[in-house]
Design a protein around this motif. Structure first.
Motif, PDB file in Angstrom:
ATOM      1  N   ILE A  33       0.825  -1.213   0.000  1.00 43.84           N
ATOM      2  CA  ILE A  33       0.000   0.000   0.000  1.00 43.84           C
ATOM      3  C   ILE A  33       0.862   1.267   0.000  1.00 43.84           C
ATOM      4  O   ILE A  33       0.525   2.260  -0.644  1.00 43.84           O
ATOM      5  N   LEU A  37       2.072   1.803  -3.473  1.00 48.64           N
ATOM      6  CA  LEU A  37       0.944   2.206  -4.320  1.00 48.64           C
ATOM      7  C   LEU A  37       0.617   3.683  -4.107  1.00 48.64           C
ATOM      8  O   LEU A  37       0.480   4.449  -5.057  1.00 48.64           O
ATOM      9  N   LEU A  72       0.592   7.154  -6.560  1.00 49.12           N
ATOM     10  CA  LEU A  72      -0.686   7.842  -6.832  1.00 49.12           C
ATOM     11  C   LEU A  72      -0.747   9.257  -6.257  1.00 49.12           C
ATOM     12  O   LEU A  72      -1.688   9.993  -6.525  1.00 49.12           O
ATOM     13  N   TYR A  97      -3.583   1.742   6.908  1.00 53.64           N
ATOM     14  CA  TYR A  97      -4.510   2.321   5.935  1.00 53.64           C
ATOM     15  C   TYR A  97      -5.014   3.700   6.338  1.00 53.64           C
ATOM     16  O   TYR A  97      -5.766   4.334   5.597  1.00 53.64           O
ATOM     17  N   PRO A 120      -3.443   6.425   3.885  1.00 55.35           N
ATOM     18  CA  PRO A 120      -4.112   6.423   2.582  1.00 55.35           C
ATOM     19  C   PRO A 120      -5.527   7.009   2.645  1.00 55.35           C
ATOM     20  O   PRO A 120      -5.933   7.750   1.748  1.00 55.35           O
ATOM     21  N   LEU A 121      -6.270   6.698   3.717  1.00 55.95           N
ATOM     22  CA  LEU A 121      -7.614   7.244   3.846  1.00 55.95           C
ATOM     23  C   LEU A 121      -7.570   8.762   4.015  1.00 55.95           C
ATOM     24  O   LEU A 121      -8.356   9.491   3.404  1.00 55.95           O
ATOM     25  N   ALA A 172      -6.744  10.278   0.712  1.00 53.74           N
ATOM     26  CA  ALA A 172      -7.885  10.187  -0.205  1.00 53.74           C
ATOM     27  C   ALA A 172      -8.890  11.296   0.102  1.00 53.74           C
ATOM     28  O   ALA A 172      -9.329  12.009  -0.800  1.00 53.74           O
ATOM     29  N   LEU A 186      -4.799  11.766  -3.689  1.00 52.49           N
ATOM     30  CA  LEU A 186      -4.436  10.519  -4.367  1.00 52.49           C
ATOM     31  C   LEU A 186      -5.150  10.434  -5.709  1.00 52.49           C
ATOM     32  O   LEU A 186      -6.369  10.589  -5.778  1.00 52.49           O
ATOM     33  N   GLY A 187      -4.379  10.182  -6.747  1.00 57.10           N
ATOM     34  CA  GLY A 187      -4.975   9.993  -8.069  1.00 57.10           C
ATOM     35  C   GLY A 187      -5.603   8.615  -8.183  1.00 57.10           C
ATOM     36  O   GLY A 187      -5.515   7.780  -7.286  1.00 57.10           O
ATOM     37  N   PHE A 238      -6.171   4.836  -9.435  1.00 60.68           N
ATOM     38  CA  PHE A 238      -5.300   3.699  -9.723  1.00 60.68           C
ATOM     39  C   PHE A 238      -5.787   3.024 -11.002  1.00 60.68           C
ATOM     40  O   PHE A 238      -6.846   2.417 -11.024  1.00 60.68           O
ATOM     41  N   ILE A 255     -10.172  -1.872  -3.808  1.00 57.88           N
ATOM     42  CA  ILE A 255      -8.755  -2.254  -3.911  1.00 57.88           C
ATOM     43  C   ILE A 255      -8.183  -2.369  -2.497  1.00 57.88           C
ATOM     44  O   ILE A 255      -8.001  -3.451  -1.983  1.00 57.88           O
ATOM     45  N   LYS A 256      -7.932  -1.233  -1.895  1.00 59.80           N
ATOM     46  CA  LYS A 256      -7.484  -1.130  -0.507  1.00 59.80           C
ATOM     47  C   LYS A 256      -8.084   0.170   0.019  1.00 59.80           C
ATOM     48  O   LYS A 256      -8.429   1.054  -0.775  1.00 59.80           O
ATOM     49  N   PRO A 257      -8.182   0.332   1.339  1.00 61.05           N
ATOM     50  CA  PRO A 257      -8.775   1.573   1.854  1.00 61.05           C
ATOM     51  C   PRO A 257      -8.079   2.819   1.287  1.00 61.05           C
ATOM     52  O   PRO A 257      -6.856   2.886   1.248  1.00 61.05           O
ATOM     53  N   GLY A 258      -8.870   3.745   0.831  1.00 57.54           N
ATOM     54  CA  GLY A 258      -8.333   5.012   0.326  1.00 57.54           C
ATOM     55  C   GLY A 258      -7.970   5.013  -1.144  1.00 57.54           C
ATOM     56  O   GLY A 258      -7.680   6.069  -1.705  1.00 57.54           O
ATOM     57  N   ILE A 259      -7.978   3.854  -1.782  1.00 54.61           N
ATOM     58  CA  ILE A 259      -7.542   3.780  -3.180  1.00 54.61           C
ATOM     59  C   ILE A 259      -8.748   3.830  -4.119  1.00 54.61           C
ATOM     60  O   ILE A 259      -9.666   3.019  -4.029  1.00 54.61           O
TER      61      ILE A 259
END
Lengths: 401, 401
Positions: A3, A6, A10, A384, A387-388, A391, A396-397, A399, B62-66
């Motif tokens: 993650i 990734l 992004l 996570y 990433p949340l 987002a 975040l762009g 995927f 996908i995964k949280p936030g993605i």
């Protein structure tokens, strides 16, 4: 691809602001079956309002059942898999006393110990010698000279101190010298690989010189070394997330952990109110703010339920000052639970909330462990959370197309 | 062993039928704090009845936030880890215009661009030339002859078109020629490995010939090439699941994605009603049916909350025709959320329901994002949807004795 990788591919940029308020050890346990946790017992009108307007969840610091120390706990919060990125014990101890590790450093946790006339350990902690007595002894070791290597010695607490060797080509793979029992001599510092041969040799020289200096001491006349480690090689917040990140904390450990991921330490606040002052002052200069509040953990560690309730209420009272700054994303969380009932860190999930314009209604009306179980973030692992947050900050762009 | 490999070893066969209804971009967001999402606002008596009789859950694409694009979103739904199986950009674009890629093909996304007299890019999108003008230009490029290689050129939209080179031993590892800025010439297509040397050479010949053909054009007098890619090597539904799988979709992108995992494209429906007609006609010939409904995503992308509500209601209205066929397992889900509030794909979980005789009662009474949070499927990643569907179809044997 994990993650973190990734997210790195992004990441995009905008002028959003993300604030992460970390109330260390926030999660708790009821005193008796069916009762409220510390957070549920606390009167937290501001956090409850945030929970009503945002999404809540039950965050697993590492994996179910795993109790994290501060290092792995914060790595997870920061989005770095704590099972992949390991901070050596020496490096963590150095970080904890505010020592800023460099690329040529090897850090080692040391204990003063008591040795008998034959050099055998009689007490592995030198009778838990008080800090007032041990600190000058540690400072005294700074006079030791090691050819080609710069030496740093930092007192910690009671029998503990930290040693850092600075020099080119020093590996961190050296075995502990603490035999973990009494009646035997400390072990030789043995190198585990070619690169660490010199480190082991330097450690031998240091031990010999230190033992000589300490020889007249009644209790602390010897030492053991553990957790040899170099600075962990963590990608920075700028590299991974594209964030200019600020860390606001009172205690050196948390400043140090933040520095390991490239956050800048801002201000030198002495209280939570002062931390929010710093947050406001630094607002324009950063994209991300990690604000660490220590005392929820401290009162949990004390085993004092009522005192923990009180500091949670204190924490709640400053929340409006953070929201008034208008963060795009506000996260309230912790690195782990510290239930007063256990008087220690625990594995229990951490109630977590996230507030942003892009939140889906989840029906939570208050901030607490039981409410969080029903929240829109569900049950999720700490890695996570970043990433949340990104987002919801629309950083975040997409995927794939 | 990952879940796909595990399922592959456990698959068994019976005469069950699995229907997966995909309402693209179904998940949404409230227009204002505390309000309903598009799905919650819609009147969906049939979906609500299914939720009451089945199990619901909150699915993470996908995964949280993605936030997934259509490619990774559908790969996940189909049970293929989107972080492991990657569809190249050129391959996806070719798929999107209904081009069926073969094993000897390299697909490339191309843009018409504007070049000055010195060959430098002045507009990377040729002024977003309208499709009516660009399509004939793209078709005109079909006359180019490349020794030993078959050429396909397909118009897309505005400045975009797709080129496919077909020939033995063409690798897909060639660098983009789009310099991502103006004022410089397009880059040379450079091969990234030995296998792709010939592809790069063919691309050079194509660019030279195309630039000559386009030289008189006022806007679209040049081109750039991006996302060189071969057909992704995905195991098929037959291989992994033992399923004869049919794809029923109106738009080429979704037919193409389904073909990449070995589904057969059935019928050529022009509406959701016609898709259900095709479903009924094909009922006896397949074990699994992927039925794709586009307009939930389209209205979300438009940012039109009310219109999305309306197409959700339209979707709901055909559900009884699907259930009347008596599927063993019926799944209703989406590849991602497309909240009207964001007018784009998003990372938010997707409300998902599964109906079968083997469902455990979960207390959900309606189909919606908040209800799904309480559902029996809990919060789960898309790659587990197919294993769950197969399990409820009793098509998976026991793991271990």
């Amino acid at each position: 691809m994990d993650i973190l990788e990734l997210v790195r591919t992004l990441k995009t940029s905008n002028d959003s602001k993300i604030v992460m308020l970390v109330a260390d050890g926030l999660g708790g346990l009821p005193q008796q079956l069916g009762g409220p946790t510390e957070l549920e017992a606390a009167n937290t009108p501001h956090l409850d309002a945030l929970a009503a307007g945002g999404v809540s969840g039950s965050m697993i610091p590492i994996k179910p059942g795993i109790t994290p120390g501060s290092g792995p706990g914060h790595l997870g919060l920061f989005g770095y898999d704590p099972l992949k990125f390991v901070i050596g014990r020496g490096a963590l101890e150095a970080t904890g006393v505010g020592f800023s590790l460099g690329p040529d450093d090897v850090a080692i946790r040391c204990n003063f110990c008591s040795l008998d006339a034959a050099g055998r350990i009689t007490d592995r902690r030198a009778g838990r010698i008080p800090t007032e007595q041990s600190a000058p002894l540690a400072v005294g070791l700074r006079q030791i000279e090691l050819p080609g290597v710069e030496l740093f010695v930092e007192p910690v607490k009671e029998h503990r101190f930290v040693v850092v060797f600075r020099g080119r080509g020093l590996g961190g793979n050296v075995a502990d010298t603490d035999p973990q029992k009494t009646g035997v001599a400390p072990l030789d510092p043995v190198a585990g690989d070619q690169q660490s041969q010199r480190t082991a040799e330097v450690a031998r020289q240091f031990i010999a010189a230190a033992t000589k200096l300490l020889s007249g001491e009644p209790q602390a006349n010897g030492l053991t070394m553990r957790g040899f480690s170099v600075k962990p090689n963590l990608p920075t917040y700028q590299q991974v997330y594209g964030l200019r990140a600020a860390a606001i904390a009172v205690y050196p450990m948390y400043k140090g952990l933040a520095q390991l991921v490239g956050m800048e330490i801002v201000g030198s606040p002495g209280s939570l109110e002062e931390e929010i002052d710093v947050l406001a002052e630094a607002w324009d200069d950063y994209d991300f703010f990690f604000v660490h509040f220590k005392y929820t953990d401290s009162r949990g560690e004390d085993g004092d339920f009522d005192a923990k309730v009180k500091v949670i209420e204190e924490f709640d009272s400053v929340v409006p000052r953070a929201t008034a700054l208008g963060p795009t994303v506000l996260v309230v969380t912790a690195d782990h639970s510290t239930p007063a009932k256990l008087a220690s860190h625990s594995w229990h999930p951490v109630p977590t909330l996230l507030v942003a314009d892009t939140c889906r209604t989840d029906g939570c009306r208050a901030f607490g462990e039981r409410e969080a179980l029903q929240g829109g973030l569900g049950r999720f692992e700490a890695i996570y959370l970043m990433p949340l947050a990104l987002a919801h900050a629309q950083r975040l762009g997409k995927f794939g197309a």
